[in-house]
Design an enzyme around this catalytic site. Structure first.
Site, PDB file in Angstrom:
ATOM      1  N   GLU A 102      -6.911 -17.010  30.238  1.00 56.31           N
ATOM      2  CA  GLU A 102      -5.661 -16.438  29.965  1.00 56.31           C
ATOM      3  C   GLU A 102      -6.195 -15.110  29.332  1.00 56.31           C
ATOM      4  O   GLU A 102      -5.342 -14.218  29.256  1.00 56.31           O
ATOM      5  CB  GLU A 102      -4.705 -17.012  29.266  1.00 56.31           C
ATOM      6  CG  GLU A 102      -4.220 -18.323  30.042  1.00 56.31           C
ATOM      7  CD  GLU A 102      -3.305 -19.313  29.069  1.00 56.31           C
ATOM      8  OE1 GLU A 102      -3.068 -18.956  28.139  1.00 56.31           O
ATOM      9  OE2 GLU A 102      -3.051 -20.486  29.666  1.00 56.31           O
TER      10      GLU A 102
ATOM     11  N   ASP B  27     -17.367 -29.557  19.559  1.00 53.60           N
ATOM     12  CA  ASP B  27     -17.995 -30.569  18.921  1.00 53.60           C
ATOM     13  C   ASP B  27     -18.254 -31.685  19.669  1.00 53.60           C
ATOM     14  O   ASP B  27     -17.015 -32.227  20.408  1.00 53.60           O
ATOM     15  CB  ASP B  27     -17.591 -30.900  17.467  1.00 53.60           C
ATOM     16  CG  ASP B  27     -18.664 -31.795  16.696  1.00 53.60           C
ATOM     17  OD1 ASP B  27     -19.620 -31.029  16.626  1.00 53.60           O
ATOM     18  OD2 ASP B  27     -18.111 -32.747  16.018  1.00 53.60           O
TER      19      ASP B  27
END
Length: 412
Positions: A144, A87
């Site tokens: 990752e 956001d």
């Protein structure tokens, strides 16, 4: 505020001493009204909140806070979350010197009126260059894991600045939202310009983004009209890039009516003309008191838009807005030229028609959208067959045709 801020982790938020003469540290404004600073009497300091005072600003310059946020992302990624929408992703970093903003010289073209917030040029309270370091850290966490994704809500009209959120090596956000079409006038030249500008601004290898509706703007059916909303659906789902759909637009749902005193939007509570509640009414699944959104006597947080627009009523109707979206999504999924193909603007001899070619591995589809309420003659570069139209059935091959008012067509 004390229970959330006056604790051992208070340095996870942005604090500042009062100005030398007293009062807030600078002139930064809150988006929803007033200043962006709230005085905390126990500490004799101010804390920063760009939006509501109940939303204290996180201090992304604090390594402990950043580490905690990264661990929060991993918490959800470990549970299979595909990714995140960040956001107001351009607000995460402010000027570390906390300089006051200068007066505004006026809104940029297409920029939304925000009343009191518009009196300043917001060069110090958002989008400090260090913000790209913060997004790079988030991207490293996502990397990752396999096949994860991030998209950032970024209101930036400067294409060069907007493109920086991808990262020079595509190592920041996977995509910043592109709101340029959402703010564009409904004309073929305006849309063509915005599409071309984004394509030129994209870093090498970056993937485009397109948005025509969201929770901050009037719904498609209200903003453009139902007939244009069908053409907008074809446009959105045939452009090169990721399309973001706003719930209810696939039904042609219009803005609702919010009785005075029932406003939930903090912007709308202060400025009625900025009330976003009208486009945030609940999804309408089937007829009945709760419309499939709620049950029993439970009332939703906002009233429904109407009592006639529902998934149940449209799902079996081949001429419905929902059926159009479903056809477009199937076509997009099964046609590599629409899914991953290149895009090239076409000259179809009609100024008020937007037309382009999508091509992949030597196979092309052409799209033409009539932005007017008048018939428009268009000419394609080769013999084509109709694949889909918002209004007209055409049999057999052709090189030219007349588009009906507000018609959009896909041919191959």
């Amino acid at each position: 505020s004390r229970s959330s801020l006056d604790n051992p982790k208070r340095d996870w938020y942005v604090w500042a001493d009062p100005a030398p003469e007293g009062g807030p540290p600078n002139n930064w404004l809150g988006m929803f009204g007033g200043l962006a600073w709230e005085f905390d009497k126990p500490t004799d300091q101010y804390y920063l909140h760009t939006f509501l005072k109940e939303q204290p600003e996180l201090n992304w310059r604090n390594p402990k806070l950043e580490s905690a946020m990264h661990d929060t992302l991993r918490f959800w990624l470990d549970r299979g979350i595909d990714g995140f929408r960040v956001d107001v992703a351009h607000f995460m970093m402010k000027d570390p010197q906390m300089q006051s903003n200068p007066p505004s010289e006026g809104l940029q073209a297409g920029e939304k009126v925000k009343h009191h917030y518009d009196v300043q040029d917001h060069i110090h309270d958002k989008a400090h260059p260090d913000i790209h370091t913060a997004h790079g850290g988030i991207r490293r966490v996502l990397d990752e894991y396999d096949d994860r994704y991030s998209v950032g809500e970024i209101h930036e009209s400067d294409w060069d600045e907007w493109a920086k959120y991808y990262g020079a090596d595509l190592d920041q956000l996977h995509q910043p939202y592109n709101f340029s079409l959402l703010w564009s006038d409904w004309t073929a030249p305006s849309f063509r310009q915005k599409i071309v500008e984004q394509e030129k601004a994209l870093p090498t290898g970056a993937w485009p983004s397109h948005v025509l509706g969201n929770h901050d703007e009037p719904r498609l059916a209200t903003r453009y009209g139902v007939d244009r909303a069908r053409a907008a659906a074809v446009l959105l789902l045939t452009l090169r890039g990721t399309a973001t759909l706003y719930y209810g637009d696939e039904l042609g749902l219009a803005d609702g009516s919010i009785p005075p005193g029932s406003e939930q939007d903090p912007w709308g509570q202060r400025y009625p003309d900025l009330n976003r509640d009208k486009c945030r009414t609940p999804m309408q699944w089937n007829p009945g008191a709760g419309m499939g959104f709620t049950s029993g006597a439970a009332a939703p947080w906002l009233p429904f838009s109407d009592q006639t627009t529902t998934v149940e009523d449209q799902i079996g109707d081949p001429g419905s807005m929902l059926s159009l979206y479903r056809r477009l999504l199937r076509l997009r999924k099964t046609s590599p030229e629409l899914h991953v193909g290149t895009i090239a603007m076409l000259d179809t001899n009609a100024e008020n028609v937007l037309s382009y070619e999508r091509e992949h591995d030597g196979i092309s589809m052409f799209v033409a959208v009539n932005f007017t309420g008048e018939p428009q003659l268009i000419v394609f570069p080769q013999m084509v067959d109709q694949v889909l139209s918002t209004s007209t059935d055409r049999a057999g091959a052709f090189t030219s045709t007349v588009l009906g008012q507000n018609e959009a067509i896909i041919v191959q």
